[in-house]
Design an enzyme around this catalytic site. Structure first.
Site, PDB file in Angstrom:
ATOM      1  N   ASP A   1      13.081  20.062  37.528  1.00  0.00           N
ATOM      2  CA  ASP A   1      12.571  19.945  38.887  1.00  0.00           C
ATOM      3  C   ASP A   1      13.616  19.359  39.825  1.00  0.00           C
ATOM      4  O   ASP A   1      13.379  19.241  41.018  1.00  0.00           O
ATOM      5  CB  ASP A   1      11.339  19.019  38.932  1.00  0.00           C
TER       6      ASP A   1
ATOM      7  N   ASN B   1      10.437  20.599  45.799  1.00  0.00           N
ATOM      8  CA  ASN B   1      11.900  20.687  45.771  1.00  0.00           C
ATOM      9  C   ASN B   1      12.372  22.132  45.572  1.00  0.00           C
ATOM     10  O   ASN B   1      11.585  22.992  45.190  1.00  0.00           O
ATOM     11  CB  ASN B   1      12.415  19.784  44.645  1.00  0.00           C
ATOM     12  N   LYS B   2      13.629  22.306  45.796  1.00  0.00           N
ATOM     13  CA  LYS B   2      14.293  23.605  45.594  1.00  0.00           C
ATOM     14  C   LYS B   2      13.767  24.680  46.538  1.00  0.00           C
ATOM     15  O   LYS B   2      13.739  25.863  46.193  1.00  0.00           O
ATOM     16  CB  LYS B   2      14.150  24.071  44.133  1.00  0.00           C
TER      17      LYS B   2
ATOM     18  N   ASP C   1      15.262  25.689  48.976  1.00  0.00           N
ATOM     19  CA  ASP C   1      16.400  26.549  49.321  1.00  0.00           C
ATOM     20  C   ASP C   1      16.399  27.816  48.470  1.00  0.00           C
ATOM     21  O   ASP C   1      16.902  28.849  48.885  1.00  0.00           O
ATOM     22  CB  ASP C   1      17.724  25.781  49.150  1.00  0.00           C
TER      23      ASP C   1
ATOM     24  N   SER D   1      -3.821  -3.031  -2.144  1.00  0.00           N
ATOM     25  CA  SER D   1      -3.781  -3.655  -0.807  1.00  0.00           C
ATOM     26  C   SER D   1      -2.351  -3.850  -0.306  1.00  0.00           C
ATOM     27  O   SER D   1      -1.862  -4.974  -0.216  1.00  0.00           O
ATOM     28  CB  SER D   1      -4.558  -4.975  -0.789  1.00  0.00           C
TER      29      SER D   1
END
Lengths: 645, 300
Positions: A41, A171-172, A174, A547
């Site tokens: 991202d 974002n991105k 562009d 145990s």
């Protein structure tokens, strides 16, 4: 200047008055935020860009960056801002971030602390850690891909951790021709989902972190967007919220008593404010008193507010110690020892219901047992599903029992008063975190009926001191053989005994249990409870179980009174036990036909301080039994009235 | 938020960290390097426990190669505040005369500082040690915890580090384990300077520019602080107006040319500067993973 763009911090300085500048800068506020999103991202690129634009990237870093960009960069030799923030060398080579990194930058108006957490699926733990101190979240979405499963997951965690302010950074853009339509569609999609999980304060900003669009300067490529830039919003957003309006809360960290004349209580205020003369209540004790003096550091003040570290003195000599809360008298926190809580499991070893952990809330640490999970949350779909335990990165809901009451507010009311961490008692690791929602009413407030025929009466009648003799060791160590000899010898001494072992328990009481770690813990828990009741009946109980875990042996120890539990370590080296292999179990385990077999593919935690240590390579079973009898004889006799002291 | 400034919030957070560490340890100590970050730590400690004194000693792991002005400053400070000071010098280094000129900076730093620190912690049985490291100093420190667990051998294992949520610090230690605590984790270099300015925290005068004798060694201006410094055949100390951004052993601390003789001037210069603080430290120059490796070996 090292680079042409940006200069957020130093811009006003050239030729200016430095004193005035410093004065202004010392008055800045601070904002802590978290960034959520994956490397894909452009999250690291965005953070790298913020650091760069605020001039926190120095020439020598830039030189290193330029060199790194050429060798490992993903931007074809151009500056790869992501490389500025990927931390440890191992993960830089892997290309993924595997922890929470804290970054710092400053602008004219604010200092920022950024918790940078990876978006990778299995790292819920990291995101929760980063979100726990954040006041705002920046959720990144790749404009080409829109709201994804991971976007929902991040948003859910943001909402769960009580962050009320969200920036949706698309974002991105562009790569999408700076399309308004793409942006609007994503925002609409997101708002609908976010409102459903209680995130209502969402500011959406169209970005290109790589190109710098709308990061610090409005983008000429997106004239259709008239909202704030990312930095502009982060500088202006008001996150003051309600913490100041909340009732006063001061968890006491430290009792400051330098001399007889001064007795102060130090801590950081986590809610509201306090003035001299305010009536306050000490919680959980409930004692009421009044605030006399307030110190912030070495400075005496009339009033102090949330987030300040203070030392207060009180007008009365009331008993206050670390772990207590000083609270507004008119509105004190609740006090309880049973809760429903959200748990985030953070350890490689799964949570074991019934095991005792340490729980730290505020400045108090208590013992805590977790019940079986009610459900766990699928962080991708938000669906609930059944679970028998919590594993690493699981989030779910279960009830918690504390060994003593603590003061608390619901997490939604006060983050610091409603959050806790869980600590493994032996490894001392932080294994989980939790959010308290509400206290449970004790199941009908059952108080144990004080019956007149008690343990003392029963053991007096039998003329013996009740005990729980707990034999532990590998399969084939000789526990059962020694236990049998011991019971015969006790019987000859006219003692009332009972032998609990795998044969008489696994076939009945515990026949629904297998051999996974969870089932082993439950197996021993039931045995411990039964043994506890038998000791209460006045019997000498001999138990013979592998145990393997210390925590469960300690749980059994806790079921009886001090001195009644005798831990006997039947110590046989693994190779000797395996050579004996009386039931052929090792052979099966080695062939892979028997899973989770202690010593083969499941650990054995050696007793650290057993009451009796038996080396079976040197003692016969009869000698071993005598050693245990000797230990019994050395214990204090049954006290008057039959109660052992 | 609440109307507090960033410096007020940082101060409150650091004090909370210090009190938490002291409340949950048996034998705490504060590592004191005499530098500006140490100065801020000591200042915060006096506030955190006021009107009492900080309930722990200061530990200076000495190399005998610090600037003379640092030793003077240290002794004055301890005297003025009435604090207990422990000075530890690795005896083996004293005996063998380990120095940066004959033995190189790496061995010098490892033996005096890394080994010396381990010795001092072991000898006095300190279980919790405050250090002045900040996350903004170096990339590998961005992920360092505020409370950092160290093995009995003082090693730092990234896998053993615990998640830190809210302000709930897990201070519990297994036998032999110790803890390093960094109250200034969230401070930046600028925050430190602003705080020193706001509070009037005393600092070593070397941080302010003054004419000092220096030589140019491989692009670093090294101050000739005493006559132990061997000069190269054609080397003549020159008097330059310089100051230091970080202080350590004088032969390993590069000066910057500057006329900033007051704190505001230093801050002004810093805001316009283009190189990072650690550049003047020789030990960081090897490679980008070097600090991480040093930490694993037990360097602070």
């Amino acid at each position: 200047m090292a680079h042409a763009t940006g200069d957020l911090a130093g811009g006003e300085l050239a030729g200016g008055d430095i004193e005035a500048y410093l004065e202004a800068h010392e008055q800045k506020s601070m904002l802590r935020f978290i960034t959520c999103g994956s490397v894909d991202d452009g999250k690291s690129t965005l953070i790298g860009r913020l650091l760069y634009e605020s001039k926190l990237v120095f020439e020598d870093h830039l030189t290193a960056l330029a060199a790194d960009s050429k060798t490992v960069g993903t931007q074809g030799g151009e500056l790869d801002f992501a490389l500025l923030v990927d931390g440890l060398s191992a993960e830089r080579e892997q290309g993924i971030t595997i922890d929470v990194a804290y970054r710092f930058f400053t602008t004219e108006g604010r200092k920022f602390i950024v918790a940078d957490t990876p978006g990778h699926e299995q790292y819920t733990r990291n995101m929760v850690t980063g979100a726990s101190t954040a006041e705002l979240a920046v959720i990144l979405v790749d404009a080409r891909r829109g709201v994804l499963t991971q976007t929902r997951r991040h948003s859910y965690l943001v909402s769960l951790l009580g962050i009320r302010h969200v920036v949706l950074a698309v974002n991105k853009l562009d790569l999408c021709d700076y399309s308004e339509g793409v942006f609007e569609a994503i925002v609409e999609d997101y708002r609908e989902f976010a409102a459903g999980i209680g995130l209502t304060d969402v500011t959406a900003i169209p970005l290109s972190a790589l190109r710098g669009d709308n990061v610090t300067e409005p983008s000429p490529a997106m004239p259709w967007y008239s909202g704030p830039t990312l930095i502009g919003h982060l500088e202006a957003v008001d996150v003051s919220g309600e913490v100041l309006e909340r009732p006063f809360r001061l968890p006491v960290q430290w009792v400051n008593r330098p001399d007889l004349d001064f007795r102060g209580f130090s801590g950081q205020i986590v809610g509201g404010s306090v003035r001299r003369g305010d009536p306050v209540r000490v919680v959980p004790s409930g004692r009421r008193t009044t605030v006399d003096r307030i110190l912030v550091g070495d400075r005496e003040v009339e009033e102090a507010v949330a987030d300040q570290s203070v030392t207060v003195t009180l007008t009365d000599e009331v008993d206050v110690s670390r772990g207590d809360i000083l609270a507004a008298d008119s509105d004190p926190p609740g006090v309880a020892d049973q809760f429903e809580a959200h748990i985030i499991w953070m350890d490689e070893h799964p949570m074991l219901p019934g095991r005792s952990y340490l729980l730290k809330i505020g400045t108090r640490t208590v013992g805590a047992t977790l019940a079986h999970p009610k459900y766990k949350v699928n962080v991708n779909t938000l669906e609930h599903s059944a679970a028998t335990s919590f594993e690493l990165n699981d989030i779910g809901v279960c009830n918690i029992n504390l060994d003593r009451p603590v003061a608390f507010d619901a997490y939604s009311e006060n983050r610091e008063m409603g959050s806790f961490i869980l600590i493994d008692r032996f490894e001392n690791t932080t294994v989980g975190a939790g959010l308290l929602h509400f206290a449970l009413r004790r199941a009908g407030n059952i108080h144990w009926q004080a019956i007149e025929v008690d343990k003392g009466a029963r053991s007096t009648l039998k003329g013996q001191r009740p005990a729980l003799i707990w034999l532990t060791g590998f399969s084939g160590a000789g526990k059962s053989t020694i236990a049998n000899v011991l019971e015969k010898k006790l019987h000859q001494l006219r003692r009332h005994t009972y032998l609990l072992d795998g044969d008489n328990v696994r076939h009945g009481l515990n026949k629904d249990l297998g051999f996974t770690d969870v089932d082993r813990v439950e197996n021993i828990r039931r045995v411990a409870e039964v043994a506890g009741l038998m000791v209460d009946a006045g019997l000498i109980v001999i138990s013979s179980f592998i145990s393997p875990f210390r925590a469960e042996r300690d749980l059994a120890r806790g079921r009886v009174q001090e001195g009644e539990f005798i831990e006997v370590f039947v110590d046989t080296p693994l190779d000797v036990a395996e050579a004996r292999d009386p039931k052929g179990l090792f052979r099966k385990a080695r062939r892979g036909e028997l899973l989770n077999f202690t010593g083969v593919d499941s650990p054995y935690e050696v007793p650290l301080n057993p009451d009796v240590h038996i080396d079976t390579t040197r003692l016969t079973p009869a000698e071993a039994a005598d050693l245990i009898l000797e230990h019994l004889a050395g214990l204090p006799p049954v006290g008057p009235g039959g109660t052992p002291h | 938020m609440n109307g507090l400034t960033h410096l007020e919030r940082l101060e409150a957070e650091s004090i909370q960290i210090m009190r938490e560490a002291v409340a949950e340890s048996e034998r705490p100590v504060m590592l004191y390097s005499i530098g500006k970050d140490s100065a801020v730590m000591v200042h915060l400690a006096t506030k955190a426990f006021y009107p009492g004194k900080p309930p722990f000693p200061l530990l200076h792991v000495d190399t005998t190669w610090k600037f003379r002005a640092m030793y003077e400053f240290r002794d004055t400070l301890v005297e003025r505040l009435g604090l207990e000071l422990i000075v530890h010098r690795n005896e083996e280094c004293v005996e063998r005369g380990i120095n940066p000129f004959d033995h190189g900076s790496a061995l010098h730093t490892d033996m005096w500082k890394t080994q010396g620190l381990k010795q001092a912690l072991d000898r006095h049985g300190f279980d919790v040690a405050f250090g002045g490291a900040r996350r903004d100093e170096e990339k590998s420190r961005a992920k360092e915890r505020v409370f950092s667990v160290r093995s009995a051998q003082h090693g730092w294992d990234p896998k053993r580090q615990r998640p830190e949520l809210w302000h709930l610090y897990n201070v519990r230690r297994s036998p032999g384990e110790t803890m390093r605590v960094f109250p200034l984790s969230n401070w930046t270099e600028l925050d430190v300077w602003q705080y020193i300015h706001r509070e009037g925290v005393p600092i070593v005068p070397l941080y302010l520019a003054a004419p000092r004798p220096v030589v140019d060694r491989d692009g670093l201006l090294i101050m000739v602080d005493d006559d132990r410094m061997p000069l190269l055949p054609d080397e003549v100390p020159m008097i330059r107006s310089v100051r230091f951004r970080t202080l350590g052993c004088y032969p390993l601390s590069g000066a910057v040319e500057s006329t900033a003789a007051t704190l505001p001037e230093v801050i002004a210069e810093m805001l316009l500067t283009t190189t990072s603080e650690r550049q003047g430290r020789i030990i960081d120059h090897d490679s980008s993973g070097s600090m991480e490796r040093k930490k694993q070996e037990g360097y602070f």
